[in-house]
Design an enzyme around this catalytic site. Sequence first.
Site, PDB file in Angstrom:
ATOM      1  N   ASP A   1       0.332  -1.533  -0.122  1.00  0.00           N
ATOM      2  CA  ASP A   1      -0.163   0.015   0.228  1.00  0.00           C
ATOM      3  C   ASP A   1       0.707   1.205   0.291  1.00  0.00           C
ATOM      4  OD1 ASP A   1      -1.752  -1.981   0.725  1.00  0.00           O
ATOM      5  OD2 ASP A   1      -2.676  -0.691   2.112  1.00  0.00           O
TER       6      ASP A   1
ATOM      7  N   LYS B   1      -7.209   3.310  -2.881  1.00  0.00           N
ATOM      8  CA  LYS B   1      -7.337   3.270  -1.014  1.00  0.00           C
ATOM      9  C   LYS B   1      -7.547   4.550  -0.403  1.00  0.00           C
ATOM     10  CE  LYS B   1      -5.226   2.064   2.961  1.00  0.00           C
ATOM     11  NZ  LYS B   1      -3.796   0.876   3.799  1.00  0.00           N
TER      12      LYS B   1
ATOM     13  N   LYS C   1     -10.438   0.566  -1.360  1.00  0.00           N
ATOM     14  CA  LYS C   1      -9.797   0.570   0.099  1.00  0.00           C
ATOM     15  C   LYS C   1     -10.397   0.669   1.071  1.00  0.00           C
ATOM     16  CE  LYS C   1      -6.315  -1.676   2.805  1.00  0.00           C
ATOM     17  NZ  LYS C   1      -5.430  -2.481   3.532  1.00  0.00           N
TER      18      LYS C   1
END
Length: 222
Positions: free
Chosen positions: A93, A156, A186
């Site tokens: 991430d 995300k 996400k």
Amino acid sequence: MASSTSLTRAEVAAMIDHTLLAPEATPAQVGALIEDARALGVLAICVSPSMLPVRAPGLVVATVAGFPSGKHHSLVKGAEARLAVDQGAAEVDMVIDVGAARAGDYTAVLSDIVTVREAVGDRALLKVIIESAALPDEAIVRVCQVAERAGADFVKTSTGFHPAGGASAHAVRLMAETVGDRLGVKASGGIRTAEAAAELIAAGATRLGLSKSREVLDGFPA
């Protein structure tokens, strides 16, 4: 908004990255995170790169790069991500340079993401943290478009560390509408209840980043 009862505990658990990214986290706490993740039946754990490698059979291991500010040089983010994958991370991430996005410099954002994508190749799934709470809607859309162009697998919402806040249903809906079913979305940052999780899933989230996984899952039926 979907109610928490429209989803089962197992369905939600299969979407969760059980997360420990606190700067004061210890190896013992990471061990406890792994045991907790197994007990809860979640998909993945997400830990700081300095905690790698970890032994977590049956769980996806995720980590972060350029976290939490995103102000690291792109080559540093790429090197950090590559090392993490070498040490067993299956997902990374990364945090974009939020300032570049706010300034409208999407070429810089693209280059940043491409650098990390090329550093890990196809050895890891790449999620791009955009800090949606710190961006206007137009920038959220543009950054999601750039992330897709750069070869990301997910967009995300948040690190959970930015003072502007974490995930919101509005941002998730905008992100999901932008990337369609081509990328995952996400939601992460400040999700502490089943009701909040259900709202974000209804808005289009396909993965949840949670540090309070048990508390959230306890609100869903078996």
